[in-house]
Design a protein around this motif. Structure first.
Motif, mmCIF file in Angstrom:
data_model
loop_
_atom_site.group_PDB
_atom_site.id
_atom_site.type_symbol
_atom_site.label_atom_id
_atom_site.label_comp_id
_atom_site.label_asym_id
_atom_site.label_seq_id
_atom_site.Cartn_x
_atom_site.Cartn_y
_atom_site.Cartn_z
ATOM 1 N N ASP A 1 -6.374 5.625 -4.398
ATOM 2 C CA ASP A 1 -7.384 5.316 -3.381
ATOM 3 C C ASP A 1 -6.768 4.449 -2.291
ATOM 4 O O ASP A 1 -6.513 3.264 -2.498
ATOM 5 C CB ASP A 1 -8.575 4.615 -4.038
ATOM 6 C CG ASP A 1 -9.757 4.445 -3.104
ATOM 7 O OD1 ASP A 1 -9.583 4.536 -1.861
ATOM 8 O OD2 ASP A 1 -10.867 4.215 -3.610
ATOM 9 N N ASN A 2 -6.551 5.037 -1.121
ATOM 10 C CA ASN A 2 -5.926 4.317 -0.005
ATOM 11 C C ASN A 2 -6.804 3.194 0.543
ATOM 12 O O ASN A 2 -6.346 2.372 1.323
ATOM 13 C CB ASN A 2 -5.548 5.297 1.115
ATOM 14 C CG ASN A 2 -4.599 4.671 2.114
ATOM 15 O OD1 ASN A 2 -3.665 3.963 1.736
ATOM 16 N ND2 ASN A 2 -4.848 4.910 3.389
ATOM 17 N N VAL B 1 -8.077 -7.907 6.939
ATOM 18 C CA VAL B 1 -6.642 -7.716 6.780
ATOM 19 C C VAL B 1 -6.064 -6.983 7.972
ATOM 20 O O VAL B 1 -6.740 -6.181 8.614
ATOM 21 C CB VAL B 1 -6.278 -6.962 5.473
ATOM 22 C CG1 VAL B 1 -6.757 -7.716 4.253
ATOM 23 C CG2 VAL B 1 -6.795 -5.541 5.475
ATOM 24 N N GLU B 2 -4.806 -7.294 8.247
ATOM 25 C CA GLU B 2 -3.984 -6.502 9.158
ATOM 26 C C GLU B 2 -2.985 -5.788 8.272
ATOM 27 O O GLU B 2 -2.214 -6.419 7.556
ATOM 28 C CB GLU B 2 -3.239 -7.387 10.156
ATOM 29 C CG GLU B 2 -4.122 -8.095 11.148
ATOM 30 C CD GLU B 2 -3.325 -8.978 12.093
ATOM 31 O OE1 GLU B 2 -2.356 -8.479 12.723
ATOM 32 O OE2 GLU B 2 -3.655 -10.174 12.180
ATOM 33 N N ARG B 3 -3.028 -4.478 8.304
ATOM 34 C CA ARG B 3 -2.141 -3.646 7.482
ATOM 35 C C ARG B 3 -1.504 -2.630 8.418
ATOM 36 O O ARG B 3 -2.191 -1.779 8.970
ATOM 37 C CB ARG B 3 -2.957 -2.966 6.402
ATOM 38 C CG ARG B 3 -2.172 -2.137 5.419
ATOM 39 C CD ARG B 3 -3.121 -1.600 4.363
ATOM 40 N NE ARG B 3 -2.476 -0.664 3.469
ATOM 41 C CZ ARG B 3 -3.132 0.183 2.694
ATOM 42 N NH1 ARG B 3 -4.464 0.202 2.690
ATOM 43 N NH2 ARG B 3 -2.473 1.001 1.907
ATOM 44 N N GLY B 4 -0.198 -2.755 8.610
ATOM 45 C CA GLY B 4 0.455 -1.928 9.622
ATOM 46 C C GLY B 4 -0.104 -2.300 10.981
ATOM 47 O O GLY B 4 -0.089 -3.476 11.361
ATOM 48 N N VAL C 1 -12.459 -6.330 4.455
ATOM 49 C CA VAL C 1 -12.351 -5.968 3.042
ATOM 50 C C VAL C 1 -13.324 -6.799 2.218
ATOM 51 O O VAL C 1 -13.646 -7.928 2.575
ATOM 52 C CB VAL C 1 -10.917 -6.176 2.491
ATOM 53 C CG1 VAL C 1 -9.933 -5.204 3.127
ATOM 54 C CG2 VAL C 1 -10.448 -7.612 2.650
ATOM 55 N N SER C 2 -13.772 -6.213 1.118
ATOM 56 C CA SER C 2 -14.487 -6.991 0.116
ATOM 57 C C SER C 2 -13.455 -7.438 -0.911
ATOM 58 O O SER C 2 -12.406 -6.809 -1.075
ATOM 59 C CB SER C 2 -15.597 -6.156 -0.535
ATOM 60 O OG SER C 2 -15.041 -5.028 -1.184
ATOM 61 N N LEU D 1 -6.324 -10.090 -6.892
ATOM 62 C CA LEU D 1 -7.534 -9.743 -6.160
ATOM 63 C C LEU D 1 -7.462 -8.307 -5.690
ATOM 64 O O LEU D 1 -6.433 -7.860 -5.164
ATOM 65 C CB LEU D 1 -7.722 -10.667 -4.949
ATOM 66 C CG LEU D 1 -7.821 -12.159 -5.232
ATOM 67 C CD1 LEU D 1 -8.054 -12.923 -3.934
ATOM 68 C CD2 LEU D 1 -8.902 -12.464 -6.246
ATOM 69 N N GLU D 2 -8.548 -7.601 -5.877
ATOM 70 C CA GLU D 2 -8.686 -6.237 -5.367
ATOM 71 C C GLU D 2 -9.394 -6.320 -4.020
ATOM 72 O O GLU D 2 -10.490 -6.901 -3.920
ATOM 73 C CB GLU D 2 -9.519 -5.406 -6.343
ATOM 74 C CG GLU D 2 -9.769 -3.983 -5.869
ATOM 75 C CD GLU D 2 -10.671 -3.243 -6.843
ATOM 76 O OE1 GLU D 2 -10.134 -2.600 -7.749
ATOM 77 O OE2 GLU D 2 -11.920 -3.360 -6.677
ATOM 78 N N LEU D 3 -8.772 -5.764 -3.003
ATOM 79 C CA LEU D 3 -9.360 -5.739 -1.654
ATOM 80 C C LEU D 3 -9.755 -4.309 -1.341
ATOM 81 O O LEU D 3 -8.902 -3.409 -1.346
ATOM 82 C CB LEU D 3 -8.357 -6.251 -0.624
ATOM 83 C CG LEU D 3 -7.693 -7.601 -0.917
ATOM 84 C CD1 LEU D 3 -6.771 -7.998 0.243
ATOM 85 C CD2 LEU D 3 -8.726 -8.674 -1.184
ATOM 86 N N THR D 4 -11.021 -4.095 -1.081
ATOM 87 C CA THR D 4 -11.531 -2.765 -0.793
ATOM 88 C C THR D 4 -11.995 -2.702 0.657
ATOM 89 O O THR D 4 -12.791 -3.540 1.087
ATOM 90 C CB THR D 4 -12.707 -2.405 -1.736
ATOM 91 O OG1 THR D 4 -12.256 -2.513 -3.086
ATOM 92 C CG2 THR D 4 -13.209 -0.998 -1.468
ATOM 93 N N ARG D 5 -11.472 -1.714 1.342
ATOM 94 C CA ARG D 5 -11.792 -1.555 2.760
ATOM 95 C C ARG D 5 -13.294 -1.422 2.950
ATOM 96 O O ARG D 5 -13.965 -0.671 2.254
ATOM 97 C CB ARG D 5 -11.080 -0.311 3.290
ATOM 98 C CG ARG D 5 -11.258 -0.108 4.770
ATOM 99 C CD ARG D 5 -10.571 1.198 5.189
ATOM 100 N NE ARG D 5 -10.419 1.214 6.618
ATOM 101 C CZ ARG D 5 -9.271 1.331 7.248
ATOM 102 N NH1 ARG D 5 -8.149 1.460 6.580
ATOM 103 N NH2 ARG D 5 -9.216 1.316 8.559
#
Length: 145
Positions: free
Chosen positions: A54-55, A85-88, A94-95, A134-138
Motif C-alpha cells: 500500500d503506497n 509529510v514531504e515525500r519526494g 497523514v494520520s 508509527l504508521e503514517l497513512t496518507r
C-alpha cells in the motif's frame, strides 16, 4: 542537532527528496509536527519504510539513534494523531497510529534487516525502552464545506 537537521532539510528540498552522506540511497521524508506544549511547528527529517503493498502507508521509527529517550517528534505526533509529510516532491497530510506487539516487531525487524543501524539502535536501548514504530497513512486535504 538543529543545524544538522537544517542541512538535511535543505538538501532534501534541493534534490527532490534525495540526500547524501549517511542517508545516501535511503528513503527519506520530512515530517511537519506541532509541539504539544509550544504549539510551534517543527520539521524533522527521518528515514521511512514503505508498506509492502500500500503506497499510502509508510512507517517511521522513533529511534533517536539509540538514545535512552524517545524523540520529541514522537510525543508530538502521537498526541496530535496527525502530521504532514514531504515525500519526494509531494507534501500531504497523514494520520498517525502507533504499532504495538507483533505488528510493531515485524515492521521494526524489517527496517533493521534493510538498515543494520536500526538493529544497533535496538541493542543500545535494550532494557531501557522499546523503539516506537508509527504508521503514517496518507490522508486527504479537506477543503471548505
Amino acid at each position: 542537532m538543529s543545524d544538522w537537521n537544517t542541512k538535511i532539510i535543505d538538501e532534501f528540498r534541493a534534490n527532490a527528496g534525495m540526500v547524501g552522506g549517511p542517508f545516501a540511497g535511503a528513503p527519506m521524508l520530512l515530517v511537519h509536527h506541532r509541539g504539544r506544549k509550544t504549539g510551534r511547528e517543527s520539521v524533522s527529517p527521518m528515514m521511512y519504510l514503505p508498506h509492502d503493498t500500500d503506497n499510502e502507508i509508510i512507517y517511521v521509527f522513533a529511534s533517536k539513534a539509540g538514545a535512552p529517550t524517545n524523540p520529541d517528534w514522537y510525543y508530538n505526533m502521537t498526541s496530535a494523531g496527525d502530521a504532514t509529510v514531504e515525500r519526494g516532491t509531494e507534501t500531504y497530510p497523514v494520520s498517525v497510529r502507533e504499532l504495538v506487539g507483533g505488528e510493531r516487531d515485524r515492521v521494526y525487524e524489517e527496517q533493521a534487516r534493510r538498515y543494520p543501524g536500526f538493529a544497533e539502535y535496538a541493542h543500545k536501548t535494550a532494557g531501557i525502552r522499546i523503539i516506537p514504530v508509527l504508521e503514517l497513512t496518507r490522508g486527504t486535504q479537506e477543503g471548505p464545506a
